[in-house]
Scaffold this motif. Structure first.
Motif, PDB file in Angstrom:
ATOM      1  N   ARG A 281       0.870  -1.176   0.000  1.00 43.66           N
ATOM      2  CA  ARG A 281       0.000   0.000   0.000  1.00 43.66           C
ATOM      3  C   ARG A 281       0.908   1.227   0.000  1.00 43.66           C
ATOM      4  NH1 ARG A 281      -5.301   0.774   1.645  1.00 43.66           N
ATOM      5  NH2 ARG A 281      -5.321  -1.345   2.514  1.00 43.66           N
ATOM      6  N   LEU A 282       0.797   2.018  -1.060  1.00 47.11           N
ATOM      7  CA  LEU A 282       1.656   3.186  -1.227  1.00 47.11           C
ATOM      8  C   LEU A 282       0.848   4.471  -1.117  1.00 47.11           C
ATOM      9  CD1 LEU A 282       3.610   2.030  -4.431  1.00 47.11           C
ATOM     10  CD2 LEU A 282       4.186   1.553  -2.052  1.00 47.11           C
ATOM     11  N   LYS A 283       1.454   5.493  -0.520  1.00 47.33           N
ATOM     12  CA  LYS A 283       0.837   6.821  -0.504  1.00 47.33           C
ATOM     13  C   LYS A 283       1.639   7.726  -1.430  1.00 47.33           C
ATOM     14  CE  LYS A 283      -1.355   8.851   2.786  1.00 47.33           C
ATOM     15  NZ  LYS A 283      -1.810   9.466   4.060  1.00 47.33           N
ATOM     16  N   VAL A 284       0.941   8.435  -2.310  1.00 50.04           N
ATOM     17  CA  VAL A 284       1.603   9.342  -3.245  1.00 50.04           C
ATOM     18  C   VAL A 284       2.105  10.575  -2.498  1.00 50.04           C
ATOM     19  CG1 VAL A 284       1.346  10.723  -5.340  1.00 50.04           C
ATOM     20  CG2 VAL A 284       0.154   8.524  -5.144  1.00 50.04           C
ATOM     21  N   THR A 285       3.421  10.838  -2.585  1.00 47.89           N
ATOM     22  CA  THR A 285       4.035  11.972  -1.888  1.00 47.89           C
ATOM     23  C   THR A 285       4.484  13.075  -2.839  1.00 47.89           C
ATOM     24  OG1 THR A 285       6.163  10.808  -1.955  1.00 47.89           O
ATOM     25  CG2 THR A 285       4.817  10.544   0.038  1.00 47.89           C
ATOM     26  N   HIS A 286       4.711  12.722  -4.103  1.00 54.18           N
ATOM     27  CA  HIS A 286       5.149  13.708  -5.091  1.00 54.18           C
ATOM     28  C   HIS A 286       4.419  13.427  -6.399  1.00 54.18           C
ATOM     29  CE1 HIS A 286       8.503  13.585  -2.211  1.00 54.18           C
ATOM     30  NE2 HIS A 286       8.774  14.820  -2.588  1.00 54.18           N
ATOM     31  N   ALA A 287       3.872  14.474  -6.987  1.00 50.87           N
ATOM     32  CA  ALA A 287       3.167  14.335  -8.264  1.00 50.87           C
ATOM     33  C   ALA A 287       3.071  15.705  -8.922  1.00 50.87           C
ATOM     34  CB  ALA A 287       1.773  13.750  -8.048  1.00 50.87           C
ATOM     35  N   PRO A 288       2.952  15.761 -10.255  1.00 49.86           N
ATOM     36  CA  PRO A 288       2.755  17.048 -10.923  1.00 49.86           C
ATOM     37  C   PRO A 288       1.449  17.708 -10.467  1.00 49.86           C
ATOM     38  CG  PRO A 288       3.310  15.311 -12.497  1.00 49.86           C
ATOM     39  CD  PRO A 288       3.025  14.634 -11.193  1.00 49.86           C
ATOM     40  N   LEU A 289       1.345  19.012 -10.692  1.00 50.58           N
ATOM     41  CA  LEU A 289       0.151  19.747 -10.278  1.00 50.58           C
ATOM     42  C   LEU A 289      -1.119  19.173 -10.906  1.00 50.58           C
ATOM     43  CD1 LEU A 289       1.407  23.458 -10.369  1.00 50.58           C
ATOM     44  CD2 LEU A 289       0.893  22.060  -8.351  1.00 50.58           C
ATOM     45  N   LYS A 290      -0.999  18.714 -12.145  1.00 45.23           N
ATOM     46  CA  LYS A 290      -2.162  18.140 -12.815  1.00 45.23           C
ATOM     47  C   LYS A 290      -2.369  16.670 -12.494  1.00 45.23           C
ATOM     48  CE  LYS A 290      -2.027  21.306 -16.779  1.00 45.23           C
ATOM     49  NZ  LYS A 290      -1.935  21.400 -18.265  1.00 45.23           N
ATOM     50  N   GLY A 291      -1.522  16.131 -11.625  1.00 48.56           N
ATOM     51  CA  GLY A 291      -1.620  14.722 -11.297  1.00 48.56           C
ATOM     52  C   GLY A 291      -0.723  13.874 -12.175  1.00 48.56           C
ATOM     53  N   ALA A 292      -0.515  12.627 -11.763  1.00 45.17           N
ATOM     54  CA  ALA A 292       0.364  11.717 -12.482  1.00 45.17           C
ATOM     55  C   ALA A 292      -0.434  10.605 -13.129  1.00 45.17           C
ATOM     56  CB  ALA A 292       1.402  11.126 -11.526  1.00 45.17           C
ATOM     57  N   LYS A 293      -0.132  10.318 -14.377  1.00 49.05           N
ATOM     58  CA  LYS A 293      -0.759   9.193 -15.061  1.00 49.05           C
ATOM     59  C   LYS A 293      -0.026   7.905 -14.700  1.00 49.05           C
ATOM     60  CE  LYS A 293      -2.613  11.515 -19.160  1.00 49.05           C
ATOM     61  NZ  LYS A 293      -2.584  11.557 -20.652  1.00 49.05           N
ATOM     62  N   LEU A 294      -0.775   6.852 -14.466  1.00 49.33           N
ATOM     63  CA  LEU A 294      -0.213   5.544 -14.190  1.00 49.33           C
ATOM     64  C   LEU A 294      -0.229   4.745 -15.491  1.00 49.33           C
ATOM     65  CD1 LEU A 294       0.851   3.730 -11.910  1.00 49.33           C
ATOM     66  CD2 LEU A 294      -1.487   2.946 -11.540  1.00 49.33           C
ATOM     67  N   LYS A 295       0.972   4.417 -16.013  1.00 48.19           N
ATOM     68  CA  LYS A 295       1.066   3.762 -17.306  1.00 48.19           C
ATOM     69  C   LYS A 295       1.823   2.449 -17.194  1.00 48.19           C
ATOM     70  CE  LYS A 295       1.321   8.193 -19.800  1.00 48.19           C
ATOM     71  NZ  LYS A 295       2.160   9.008 -20.716  1.00 48.19           N
ATOM     72  N   ALA A 296       1.610   1.570 -18.161  1.00 51.05           N
ATOM     73  CA  ALA A 296       2.342   0.305 -18.232  1.00 51.05           C
ATOM     74  C   ALA A 296       3.741   0.529 -18.806  1.00 51.05           C
ATOM     75  CB  ALA A 296       1.574  -0.691 -19.095  1.00 51.05           C
ATOM     76  N   GLU A 297       4.637  -0.404 -18.507  1.00 48.66           N
ATOM     77  CA  GLU A 297       5.995  -0.406 -19.056  1.00 48.66           C
ATOM     78  C   GLU A 297       6.813   0.804 -18.626  1.00 48.66           C
ATOM     79  OE1 GLU A 297       7.878  -2.682 -21.004  1.00 48.66           O
ATOM     80  OE2 GLU A 297       6.303  -3.966 -20.219  1.00 48.66           O
ATOM     81  N   LYS A 298       6.530   1.339 -17.429  1.00 43.78           N
ATOM     82  CA  LYS A 298       7.313   2.450 -16.897  1.00 43.78           C
ATOM     83  C   LYS A 298       8.197   1.939 -15.754  1.00 43.78           C
ATOM     84  CE  LYS A 298       5.643   5.458 -19.704  1.00 43.78           C
ATOM     85  NZ  LYS A 298       6.505   6.017 -20.767  1.00 43.78           N
ATOM     86  N   GLY A 299       9.382   2.548 -15.642  1.00 42.27           N
ATOM     87  CA  GLY A 299      10.345   2.090 -14.649  1.00 42.27           C
ATOM     88  C   GLY A 299       9.906   2.347 -13.223  1.00 42.27           C
ATOM     89  N   ILE A 300      10.324   1.460 -12.332  1.00 47.42           N
ATOM     90  CA  ILE A 300      10.078   1.607 -10.889  1.00 47.42           C
ATOM     91  C   ILE A 300      11.441   1.636 -10.201  1.00 47.42           C
ATOM     92  CG2 ILE A 300       8.876   0.709  -8.871  1.00 47.42           C
ATOM     93  CD1 ILE A 300       7.145  -0.968 -10.712  1.00 47.42           C
ATOM     94  N   ASN A 301      11.654   2.606  -9.327  1.00 47.69           N
ATOM     95  CA  ASN A 301      12.901   2.715  -8.574  1.00 47.69           C
ATOM     96  C   ASN A 301      12.631   2.600  -7.081  1.00 47.69           C
ATOM     97  OD1 ASN A 301      13.457   4.495 -11.198  1.00 47.69           O
ATOM     98  ND2 ASN A 301      15.420   3.784 -10.403  1.00 47.69           N
ATOM     99  N   PHE A 302      13.550   1.925  -6.396  1.00 50.93           N
ATOM    100  CA  PHE A 302      13.462   1.739  -4.950  1.00 50.93           C
ATOM    101  C   PHE A 302      14.729   2.305  -4.312  1.00 50.93           C
ATOM    102  CE2 PHE A 302      11.229  -1.684  -7.112  1.00 50.93           C
ATOM    103  CZ  PHE A 302       9.994  -1.714  -6.485  1.00 50.93           C
ATOM    104  N   PRO A 303      14.847   3.642  -4.214  1.00 48.59           N
ATOM    105  CA  PRO A 303      16.109   4.245  -3.769  1.00 48.59           C
ATOM    106  C   PRO A 303      16.507   3.890  -2.342  1.00 48.59           C
ATOM    107  CG  PRO A 303      14.368   5.893  -3.937  1.00 48.59           C
ATOM    108  CD  PRO A 303      13.848   4.660  -4.582  1.00 48.59           C
ATOM    109  N   ASP A 304      15.551   3.550  -1.480  1.00 48.16           N
ATOM    110  CA  ASP A 304      15.869   3.220  -0.089  1.00 48.16           C
ATOM    111  C   ASP A 304      16.131   1.738   0.128  1.00 48.16           C
ATOM    112  OD1 ASP A 304      15.492   5.879   0.588  1.00 48.16           O
ATOM    113  OD2 ASP A 304      13.372   5.593   1.084  1.00 48.16           O
ATOM    114  N   THR A 305      16.028   0.942  -0.933  1.00 48.29           N
ATOM    115  CA  THR A 305      16.125  -0.511  -0.800  1.00 48.29           C
ATOM    116  C   THR A 305      17.287  -1.032  -1.625  1.00 48.29           C
ATOM    117  OG1 THR A 305      13.709  -0.609  -0.584  1.00 48.29           O
ATOM    118  CG2 THR A 305      14.856  -2.676  -1.002  1.00 48.29           C
ATOM    119  N   ALA A 306      18.230  -1.705  -0.957  1.00 53.51           N
ATOM    120  CA  ALA A 306      19.354  -2.317  -1.661  1.00 53.51           C
ATOM    121  C   ALA A 306      18.884  -3.662  -2.216  1.00 53.51           C
ATOM    122  CB  ALA A 306      20.540  -2.506  -0.724  1.00 53.51           C
TER     123      ALA A 306
END
Length: 498
Positions: A281-306
């Motif tokens: 369960r994720l909470k959105v913390t950063h998004a453009p003013l108009k909102g963010a589109k959720l699309k397929a085949e887009k990269g996912i990054n986990f900067p806090d996780t090795a």
């Protein structure tokens, strides 16, 4: 040199000041050599190419020097008209010794600097760049082939005429049949134009991307404060939340509550609120003013996780067979440890890859930055090697503000290791994708002349992008040699008096 020592030198008579500086520089040089030798001993098993040993030694000296704060010493050296050590990356030890010799001359005990040592070490970067990219002028221009390059031979010829020197084939897309067609078109283009062009084949690596998004209602945009489900499979996603799957379920099993998760090259960010078995369960913390589109085949990054994931996947191992027969360079995605490098070296050896086939280390994670120097030596110790600054992923992994610092450090360390660098991600992106020229992008591209190659991604206007980049390189390259400004006659100064 501490401030106290600097003060004592300042108040002493000139001969005593120089003598004190000589002692400090002699001590620094000795310490650097001792520390460098210890590091070289650890690297020794990796250094199977005798030709790379001088470069590994120079990198070890640079790391030892840069582990110390020598700003006071630098300031003092400048006042005596000798080197401040600020451009010592290609030749650390000769620079230290030459500075000692200059100070000794000032103290009327002349010692002449070993001038040939500078040229011998500085030339190593040129040698390694030619090993990787051939005899093309630097910076070269790398272009990512779109799928269209498999059908449209004219596109490939146009790219070569416009200034492309390295063709990049992304093995995450298309297949052997399409790759073969691209290579045939490139060979014909070489024959038609008389130009040379190396081929880099980029291994896909463990790609962490989104699947098809699911919405409880009509598609909408995600706003800050919204909740999003990220799951291992579609049937695990809750039906009452916007949700999406991850193409690499093993990655989700390593993420903890409170960790950040970013999507689509950092276009929007989230934080893990709870782990619900097979989904987060994720909470959105950063998004453009108009909102963010959720699309397929887009990269996912986990900067806090090795993420404990192998850089070389089963698909990559199969693709290495094709690479070994057709590529000049292999791009290594998600490389993070010396074990990852060893795995690729073993795979290339098993595939019968020629010794000239080079490795490009794509630096795109926090762990890769931490292990950067070891990665370079492990790879370059056996094969021609270069470094790609994957600025898109690094910006998300480290933060956009930190990226500006890290890309400079990568340039410096790679120069000390005498390895060529590829300046990558979103270079002239507006022009290549939309045909739009933007001031900031041209400034960014100009900064890329400090690297040995600049990469353009695919897009409808990529030929125009190559032409513009070639023109930028032609104008800016005479002004810089790595980070050393070159005093070329300034066109602005000439026109000012007219």
């Amino acid at each position: 040199m501490t401030s106290a020592l600097a003060d004592s030198a300042h108040h002493a008579a000139p001969p005593e000041q120089v003598a004190l500086l000589c002692r400090q520089l002699e001590q620094l040089t000795g310490d650097v050599q001792v520390e460098a030798q210890a590091r070289l001993s650890r690297w020794q098993p990796w250094l199977k190419r005798a030709s790379y040993l001088p470069s590994a030694e120079n990198l070890a000296h640079y790391l030892a020097l840069r582990s110390r704060d020598v700003r006071d010493l630098q300031s003092e050296l400048v006042t005596w008209g000798v080197s401040s050590l600020g451009r010592c990356e290609p030749y650390v030890l000769p620079n230290l010794r030459a500075t000692q010799a200059a100070l000794s001359a000032l103290a009327q005990a002349p010692q002449w600097p070993e001038r040939t040592a500078f040229a011998a070490l500085e030339s190593r970067l040129g040698v390694h760049t030619r090993d990787l990219f051939g005899d093309a002028a630097t910076p070269g221009i790398m272009v990512t082939f779109p799928s269209e390059a498999a059908q449209n031979g004219e596109l490939v010829t146009d790219l070569l005429r416009a200034g492309m020197t390295v063709a990049r084939i992304n093995l995450a897309h298309d297949g052997p049949e399409e790759w073969q067609a691209m290579l045939r078109h490139l060979e014909r283009a070489r024959e038609t134009t008389g130009k040379t062009c190396r081929v880099l084949m980029d291994l896909a690596g463990p790609k962490v991307r989104t699947g098809e998004p699911q919405w409880p209602d009509d598609p909408e945009r995600l706003q800050v404060g919204d909740t999003l489900a990220l799951g291992t499979r579609e049937d695990t996603l809750p039906g009452d939340l916007p949700g999406v799957t991850c193409t690499l379920p093993a990655a989700l099993l390593q993420v903890e509550v409170g960790a950040e998760v970013w999507f689509d090259d950092g276009k929007f960010g989230t934080v893990v609120e709870t782990v619900e078995g097979d989904w987060l369960r994720l909470k959105v913390t950063h998004a453009p003013l108009k909102g963010a589109k959720l699309k397929a085949e887009k990269g996912i990054n986990f900067p806090d996780t090795a993420l404990d994931l192998p850089a070389l996947t089963d698909k990559d191992r199969a693709d290495v067979q094709f690479v070994a027969q057709h590529a000049d360079l292999v791009g290594y995605s998600f490389v993070q440890t010396v074990g990852d490098v060893a795995a690729l070296l073993d795979a290339l050896r098993a595939a019968g890859a020629p010794e000239r086939l080079g490795i490009v280390l794509k630096i795109e994670t926090r762990l890769a930055v931490q292990n950067f120097t070891d990665l370079m030596v492990r790879a370059a110790g056996e094969r021609p090697c270069g470094v790609m600054i994957a600025r898109g992923d690094l910006a998300v992994e480290l933060g956009f503000a930190r990226l500006a610092e890290i890309q400079e450090e990568v340039l410096w360390l790679a120069e000390a290791a005498h390895l060529p660098v590829i300046w990558a991600t979103q270079v002239l992106e507006g022009l290549v994708k939309k045909g739009q020229r933007e001031r900031g992008e041209f400034t960014d591209a100009a900064g890329g002349v400090r690297a040995e190659c600049i990469m353009l991604n695919k897009g409808p206007y990529v030929v125009d992008g190559v032409r513009e980049l070639s023109a930028i390189i032609g104008r800016m390259r005479p002004h810089f040699d790595k980070k050393r400004p070159q005093f070329r006659a300034l066109s602005v100064a000439q026109s000012a008096g007219e």
